[in-house]
Structure formats: C-alpha cells, structure tokens
Motif scaffolding. Structure first.
Motif, short mmCIF file in Angstrom:
data_model
loop_
_atom_site.label_atom_id
_atom_site.label_comp_id
_atom_site.label_asym_id
_atom_site.label_seq_id
_atom_site.Cartn_x
_atom_site.Cartn_y
_atom_site.Cartn_z
N PHE A 1 -61.24 65.87 -8.37
CA PHE A 1 -62.06 66.45 -7.32
C PHE A 1 -63.34 67.07 -7.86
O PHE A 1 -63.47 67.34 -9.05
N ILE A 2 -64.29 67.27 -6.93
CA ILE A 2 -65.56 67.92 -7.22
C ILE A 2 -65.68 69.11 -6.28
O ILE A 2 -65.49 68.97 -5.07
N ASN A 3 -65.96 70.27 -6.87
CA ASN A 3 -66.18 71.48 -6.08
C ASN A 3 -67.66 71.84 -6.11
O ASN A 3 -68.33 71.64 -7.12
N ARG A 4 -68.13 72.38 -5.01
CA ARG A 4 -69.47 72.94 -4.94
C ARG A 4 -69.34 74.28 -4.23
O ARG A 4 -68.82 74.33 -3.11
N ASP A 5 -69.78 75.34 -4.88
CA ASP A 5 -69.69 76.69 -4.31
C ASP A 5 -68.27 77.00 -3.87
O ASP A 5 -68.04 77.47 -2.76
N ALA A 6 -67.31 76.70 -4.73
CA ALA A 6 -65.89 76.98 -4.50
C ALA A 6 -65.29 76.20 -3.33
O ALA A 6 -64.23 76.54 -2.82
N THR A 7 -65.97 75.16 -2.89
CA THR A 7 -65.47 74.31 -1.82
C THR A 7 -65.31 72.90 -2.34
O THR A 7 -66.21 72.37 -3.01
N ARG A 8 -64.18 72.28 -2.04
CA ARG A 8 -63.95 70.90 -2.46
C ARG A 8 -64.80 69.98 -1.60
O ARG A 8 -64.63 69.93 -0.39
N VAL A 9 -65.70 69.24 -2.23
CA VAL A 9 -66.60 68.36 -1.50
C VAL A 9 -66.31 66.88 -1.73
O VAL A 9 -66.90 66.03 -1.06
N ALA A 10 -65.43 66.59 -2.68
CA ALA A 10 -65.02 65.20 -2.91
C ALA A 10 -63.68 65.21 -3.61
O ALA A 10 -63.42 66.07 -4.45
N GLU A 11 -62.83 64.25 -3.24
CA GLU A 11 -61.55 64.15 -3.95
C GLU A 11 -60.97 62.76 -3.85
O GLU A 11 -61.22 62.03 -2.90
N MET A 12 -60.23 62.42 -4.88
CA MET A 12 -59.45 61.18 -4.94
C MET A 12 -58.02 61.63 -5.23
O MET A 12 -57.76 62.24 -6.27
N THR A 13 -57.12 61.35 -4.30
CA THR A 13 -55.75 61.83 -4.45
C THR A 13 -54.83 60.69 -4.86
O THR A 13 -55.10 59.52 -4.59
N TYR A 14 -53.73 61.08 -5.51
CA TYR A 14 -52.75 60.09 -5.92
C TYR A 14 -51.35 60.67 -5.82
O TYR A 14 -51.16 61.89 -5.78
N SER A 15 -50.39 59.77 -5.79
CA SER A 15 -48.97 60.12 -5.83
C SER A 15 -48.40 59.49 -7.08
O SER A 15 -48.70 58.34 -7.40
N ARG A 16 -47.58 60.25 -7.79
CA ARG A 16 -46.94 59.74 -9.00
C ARG A 16 -45.63 59.08 -8.60
O ARG A 16 -44.80 59.68 -7.94
#
Length: 95
Positions: free
Chosen positions: A17-32
């Motif tokens: 993920f990418i945070n900007r000003d303590a807010t998540r602005v992008a993410e790629m999620t996965y399951s193991r």
C-alpha cells in the motif's frame, strides 16, 4: 512519480500500500493460500493518483517481495492479471 510502498501481512491476508498524510491512497491486497503461495485479489488506487503508475509500483513491490521470499503468485485481480499478461519479465513468480 515514485511512491513509498509499504507491506503488511497478518494471518492469511496481506497488502502492499501507499499512504499519503496517514491515509491509504492505494493498495494491492492478497490472500495467502499456504506458506509459499498468495492470490492477488484486489487493487485500488485513489483518483488523485490515477495515471501516475501507482498500481504498477504496488505490483513491482509485490513481485520483488515474492522473489525474495520464494512466494508464488496467482493474480485474480483484473489489474494484476493484465499486468502479468503484458509484461513477461514478471511471470517468474506466477504459480
């Protein structure tokens, strides 16, 4: 524009993920699925980052991590699946 990509994993779920000003602005999620395999299930990028390559930066970070940890990847997320289809240099991590 390069962003700082962070990684978290808890139990059987994880995200790059990418945070900007303590807010998540992008993410790629996965399951193991097991100790050596993950499924990319979702990618989301805030409109403010669209067109800046943030999604690809998330994927590049995930692929680098997968290589380091000898983890195989199954991309079910349409974005990730399309990126793997376009770029053969990423495919060594595919299951």
């Amino acid at each position: 524009m390069p962003y700082t990509v962070q990684h978290e994993e808890a139990d059987s779920k994880g995200a790059f993920f990418i945070n900007r000003d303590a807010t998540r602005v992008a993410e790629m999620t996965y399951s193991r699925t097991n100790a050596t395999m993950i499924i990319i299930d979702h990618t989301e990028v805030d409109d403010s980052l669209r067109g800046e390559g943030a999604g690809r930066q998330l994927l590049n970070a995930l692929v680098a991590w997968a290589r380091e940890t000898h983890t195989k990847v199954l991309p079910l997320c349409p974005f990730a699946k399309a990126q793997f289809a376009k770029d053969a240099s990423l495919r060594d991590v595919l299951s």
